[in-house]
Design a protein around this motif. Sequence first.
Motif, short mmCIF file in Angstrom:
data_model
loop_
_atom_site.label_atom_id
_atom_site.label_comp_id
_atom_site.label_asym_id
_atom_site.label_seq_id
_atom_site.Cartn_x
_atom_site.Cartn_y
_atom_site.Cartn_z
N TYR A 441 9.91 2.06 39.43
CA TYR A 441 8.56 1.91 38.90
C TYR A 441 8.72 1.08 37.70
CZ TYR A 441 3.83 2.72 36.81
OH TYR A 441 2.68 2.59 36.55
N VAL A 442 7.89 0.08 37.68
CA VAL A 442 7.89 -0.92 36.54
C VAL A 442 6.48 -0.97 35.74
CG1 VAL A 442 8.00 -3.59 35.66
CG2 VAL A 442 9.33 -2.66 37.78
N ASP A 443 6.83 -0.47 34.18
CA ASP A 443 5.47 -0.24 33.70
C ASP A 443 4.95 -1.66 33.12
OD1 ASP A 443 3.66 1.03 31.94
OD2 ASP A 443 5.24 1.10 30.25
N GLU A 444 4.11 -1.91 34.01
CA GLU A 444 3.39 -3.15 33.83
C GLU A 444 1.96 -3.23 34.69
OE1 GLU A 444 5.50 -6.44 35.45
OE2 GLU A 444 3.98 -8.03 35.15
N ASP A 445 0.80 -3.79 34.17
CA ASP A 445 -0.22 -3.69 34.81
C ASP A 445 -0.59 -5.16 35.48
OD1 ASP A 445 -1.24 -5.49 32.91
OD2 ASP A 445 -2.65 -3.85 31.90
N ASP A 446 -1.71 -5.29 35.99
CA ASP A 446 -2.05 -6.42 36.69
C ASP A 446 -1.95 -7.52 36.13
OD1 ASP A 446 -2.30 -4.90 39.15
OD2 ASP A 446 -4.44 -4.81 39.41
N HIS A 447 -2.20 -7.38 34.79
CA HIS A 447 -2.30 -8.73 33.91
C HIS A 447 -1.10 -8.86 33.10
CE1 HIS A 447 -6.73 -9.44 34.60
NE2 HIS A 447 -6.62 -7.92 34.94
N GLY A 448 -0.05 -8.48 33.41
CA GLY A 448 1.11 -8.51 32.87
C GLY A 448 1.45 -7.90 31.64
N LYS A 449 0.69 -6.79 31.43
CA LYS A 449 0.91 -5.91 30.07
C LYS A 449 1.60 -4.81 30.44
CE LYS A 449 -2.16 -8.63 27.38
NZ LYS A 449 -1.78 -9.67 28.24
N GLY A 450 2.45 -4.48 29.38
CA GLY A 450 3.14 -2.85 29.42
C GLY A 450 4.43 -3.17 28.95
N SER A 451 5.25 -2.12 28.94
CA SER A 451 6.35 -2.16 28.27
C SER A 451 7.45 -2.58 28.96
CB SER A 451 6.70 -0.64 28.01
OG SER A 451 7.13 0.06 29.27
N PHE A 452 7.17 -2.82 30.19
CA PHE A 452 8.32 -3.30 31.29
C PHE A 452 9.54 -2.49 31.57
CE2 PHE A 452 6.73 -7.71 32.52
CZ PHE A 452 5.57 -7.63 31.80
N LYS A 453 9.34 -1.43 31.13
CA LYS A 453 10.55 -0.28 31.26
C LYS A 453 10.56 0.13 32.72
CE LYS A 453 11.19 1.86 26.78
NZ LYS A 453 10.69 2.70 25.94
N ARG A 454 11.68 0.48 33.16
CA ARG A 454 11.92 0.65 34.51
C ARG A 454 12.16 2.33 34.70
NH1 ARG A 454 11.21 -4.62 33.95
NH2 ARG A 454 12.23 -5.98 35.66
#
Length: 474
Positions: A441-454
Amino acid sequence: MTKTLNDNFLWGGAVAAHQLEGAYQAGGKGISIADIMTLGDRDHPREITKTIEKDKYYPSHVGIDFYHHYKEDIKMMAKMGFKAFRTSIAWTRIFPNGDEDAPNEAGLKFYDDLFDELLKYGIQPVVTLSHFEMPYHLVTEYGGWSNRKLIDFFARFAHVCFERYHNKVKYWMTFNEINNQANYEDIGNVLKNSGLLFKKGDDKEKMMYQAAHYELVASAEAVQIGHAIDPSLQIGCMLAFCPIYPASSKPEDILFSQRAMDSRLYFGDVHVNGEYPNWLKAYFDRKNYHLDITKKDLQILKNGTVDYIAFSYYMSFTAKYTDHMDYREYQDLVSNPYIKTNDWGWAIDPVGLRYAMNWMTTRWHKPLFIVENGLGAYDKMTADHQIHDDYRVQYFRDHIKQMEKAVIDDGVDLIGYLPWGCIDLVSASTGEMKKRYGFIYVDEDDHGKGSFKRYPKDSFYWYKKVIASNGADL
Ligand code: P53
């Protein structure tokens, strides 16, 4: 007959550069066709903009920032026990505009580092040369693959890649899902495959056949270039395989579904047999299509047949005869009452995978390689970072069972299994992040926002066990 898969079976996963790398201008990268496609969703197609517009979001610009995270990501794939990892080389990192004489060293270096990182863990890179990401400059300046010049540009790109990486990469593919454009009414498909932007009044079908011809010639040239550099290279084609079932046992439906399959898969006939099938030559005559297909082209096709057939498998189609025998994908498909669909309307059909493998083996007598298969689904992460994706496990279990039947019971020669989006990435059709495929899982939403943690999903641990048991423990 063995009762298990071979010990050297290639378990792993698959991705494509433009869907995960991000860093769309790093190291001198040029703009690709993926970089001008905005975010869409299942009900709204992605917009194709002429230039990059400030107020629009382009998912490929960010991807999952694999460009900066690849070491950490590969480490997780190694933990799952991957033997192989399929990615593509972004053409625009190597030739930013596509028509330069000399390649871009920073781009070449990035893939050297990436392949070295994989090899460090004993993971074989499996590489697609062109995966929906040709230089946009080739579209604006040359009209994409409607122009014969593209053959030389692609051949140069292929030459540079084979020369540089032949000691690191054994399995190659030329054009990803070259046959999606069989549905030439879908502007996303023809742009992604061929860099075609239709104008009013264009004969879309004819233009598709012409562009596909140049690609098939370019592919056959690449096969010859690769083999001349290193005869041990395995260079394949790549097809999107959707079986097309007849809507009923009515003879017209049967004949029609056969023609529908032929229409979607003639690309494979040319790649594998090195010649056009008779029905299509007759069709070109009937339609008065005088395509630019030279004697020399036909010789190149003959001399550049592929070593293996890579394919994606997601879904099956069902076609219904109405009043014509010429298949029109945008109007001739019906739903199949025996099959459920995922949230994006894709028919989930594990038995169709076994059918596909047998169909291709009987027709083409070449080794097969499953380089995509998977379930796009909405995943939820719990407060403690768990993702309980039992639906994904079920999907894979059902498909792997059918794959094993094809190999063990039917004797199909299969190189490996590389499920799609082994790590969450941008959807090619919609541009969404929330249509997730990954074991990671990549913590990122449709707009490229998130922590990008895996984070590993439940399916991560399940797949690890499948690989460790060579497919016995499902
Ligand atoms: P997404 C259409 C039908 C089947 C496979 O697709 C397709 C497409 C085109 O989108 O594409 C392949 O992301 C393709 C990948 C893509 C994957 O399937 O639309 O090779 O790039 O991501 C899954 O859900």
